[in-house]
Design a protein around this motif. Structure first.
Motif, short mmCIF file in Angstrom:
data_model
loop_
_atom_site.label_atom_id
_atom_site.label_comp_id
_atom_site.label_asym_id
_atom_site.label_seq_id
_atom_site.Cartn_x
_atom_site.Cartn_y
_atom_site.Cartn_z
N PHE A 119 -8.51 -4.53 3.33
CA PHE A 119 -8.45 -3.94 2.11
C PHE A 119 -7.05 -3.77 1.78
N LEU A 163 -6.57 -7.49 0.40
CA LEU A 163 -7.45 -7.91 -0.98
C LEU A 163 -7.46 -6.75 -2.24
N PHE A 164 -7.28 -5.79 -1.80
CA PHE A 164 -7.39 -4.53 -3.04
C PHE A 164 -5.79 -3.99 -3.27
N SER A 207 -12.14 -8.72 -5.85
CA SER A 207 -10.74 -8.14 -5.18
C SER A 207 -9.79 -8.19 -6.56
N TYR A 208 -8.83 -7.65 -5.92
CA TYR A 208 -7.73 -7.48 -6.87
C TYR A 208 -7.41 -8.73 -7.72
N ALA A 248 -10.32 -3.37 -9.63
CA ALA A 248 -10.91 -3.49 -8.14
C ALA A 248 -10.71 -2.27 -7.27
N ARG A 288 -17.46 -9.06 3.69
CA ARG A 288 -18.63 -8.46 2.94
C ARG A 288 -19.97 -8.45 3.84
#
Length: 434
Positions: free
Chosen positions: A52, A55-56, A119-120, A127, A202
């Protein structure tokens, strides 16, 4: 009690015989449900460290990104008391079984949706906002799950075995931790770290739909608990359980919250924080760090049934006092164990998770003990989840901050202080309150 439902008149029908569940069905339903819930919860905790931040929460500073990821991790703990109030209300008014099914669905749907989020890089700041919303849903569902699962076990327990029965839903925590760490460990054996960041992360979230289906099937096969059925037959339910709870049981809520404080601080230092420390500070490979988690979950799971037997034999309160003293002593050796290389890290996780199993195996029955049937779902759930706010929600964040700014000695002091507070609250509680 002024808000109790009217008592049955003398001419009322005789009480219906209380349907009973077999011990195997009760214990399976309580264990399977909490395993699924905690699997979902820990999958997020693992991803909050491994994927995370990138990705975020993209940021040039890895520590800042990790802290932002841990901040969303904490959201669930603030949602849990709200879930405890809502699900507790229906659990004490409608029944344990129906409410547990609803809690499982709430948690499960939130987890599956996380696995579908862009994702971001795809949708920008939306996101992390959607991730935070799903994390809130996870916490809201778990807030209603735990208390009901403990009551499903303890309210079906025969005399003299309440602590033993009450430890079965607690086993869902180490089993869920083992499964969540194991899934990521398997994924990294079949794909690169780049593939994990791209799409592999995921898989655990989306595949949890299979576990949800199993949990629903098990939960729908049980009948209502004998204690709650008797409360229905005797017209003992209250109109607004949370109002009755805070009117009559404030002391039990306060003491219970801090009786569980050390339990939560110890666990999240020994799991989410340890994972991030091993990867970010010790530069341990992902697979090795996950193997530490797997070892910890096994030790954790072994200790819970042992303490369940000891609690019934020697007394739950005495065992809680002993365990909390041991946690306080452990806080003094935490710094050298965490800073002397990988070998001492394995020793750290073994000791930490033995102590965690000892306290966690007792805490479920202890937190439910002071509350009468009419408010027990709400009372035990709120107490447990308030403890989660104070002890768990910010524990990885606090430990990361303390270690980065003041050294590992400050992390040990943090754990030791939590144990002192817990011990004081156990001693202040009466023999029938824990």
């Amino acid at each position: 009690m002024t808000n109790a439902m009217p008592s049955a008149s003398p001419s009322a029908e005789p009480l219906a015989p209380v349907a009973t569940n077999s011990p195997a069905r009760v214990l399976t339903a309580s264990l399977v449900g909490t395993t699924i819930e905690f699997f979902d919860f820990y999958v997020y905790a693992t991803a909050a460290v491994l994927v995370f931040p990138a990705l975020f929460f993209p940021n040039n500073d890895p520590t800042t990104a990790l802290l932002a990821s841990f901040a969303t991790f904490s959201i669930a703990f603030f949602a849990r008391p709200l879930g405890a109030v809502v699900f507790g209300h229906f659990g004490d008014r409608v029944g344990r079984k129906t409410t547990l099914v609803a809690a499982l669905l709430t948690m499960g749907i939130s987890t599956v949706v996380i696995g579908l989020l862009p994702s971001y890089a795809s949708i920008g700041v939306l996101a992390p906002l959607l991730l935070a919303l799903c994390r809130f849903g996870q916490g809201f569902g778990l807030g209603g799950e735990w208390g009901g699962a403990v009551l499903l076990a303890t309210e079906n327990a025969p005399p003299g075995k309440r602590t033993w029965y009450g430890m079965f839903p607690q086993l869902g925590a180490p089993v869920g931790l083992f499964l969540s760490s194991g899934v990521f460990w398997i994924l990294l054996h079949f794909m690169s770290q780049e593939a994990l960041l791209s799409w592999g992360w995921r898989v655990p979230f989306i595949s949890s739909i299979v576990l949800i289906a199993i949990g629903l099937w098990v939960r729908l096969s049980i009948t209502e608990t004998p204690d709650f059925q008797k409360a229905i037959d005797k017209h003992e339910r209250v109109a607004v359980p949370v109002a009755a709870l805070f009117a009559n049981h404030k002391r039990s809520i306060f003491l219970g919250t801090f009786v569980a404080l050390a339990t939560f601080v110890l666990f999240y230092i020994g799991s989410a924080y340890l994972l991030s420390y091993n990867i970010k500070v010790l530069k341990m490979p992902f697979l090795d760090a996950l193997e530490v988690q797997l070892l910890g979950s096994i030790v954790f799971g072994i200790a819970i049934p042992v303490i369940g037997k000891l609690g019934d034999r020697y007394g739950r309160r005495q065992m809680l006092i002993l365990t909390t003293v041991l946690i306080a002593l452990f806080s003094f050796i935490l710094p050298p164990l965490m800073t002397n290389g990988e070998a001492s890290i394995f020793l750290f996780v073994i000791i930490a998770m033995v102590l965690m199993g000892m306290t966690y195996g007792l805490i479920g029955t202890a937190l439910a003990a002071p509350f009468p049937t009419a408010v027990r779902y709400t009372g035990s759930s709120i107490t447990f989840n308030l403890a989660g706010i104070f002890g768990a929600s910010l524990a990885p964040y606090i430990a990361t901050y303390l270690q980065a700014n003041y050294g590992m000695g400050a992390v040990g002091l943090y754990l030791g202080l939590s144990a002192v507070i817990t011990l004081a609250c156990i001693l202040l509680s009466g023999k029938d309150e824990v």
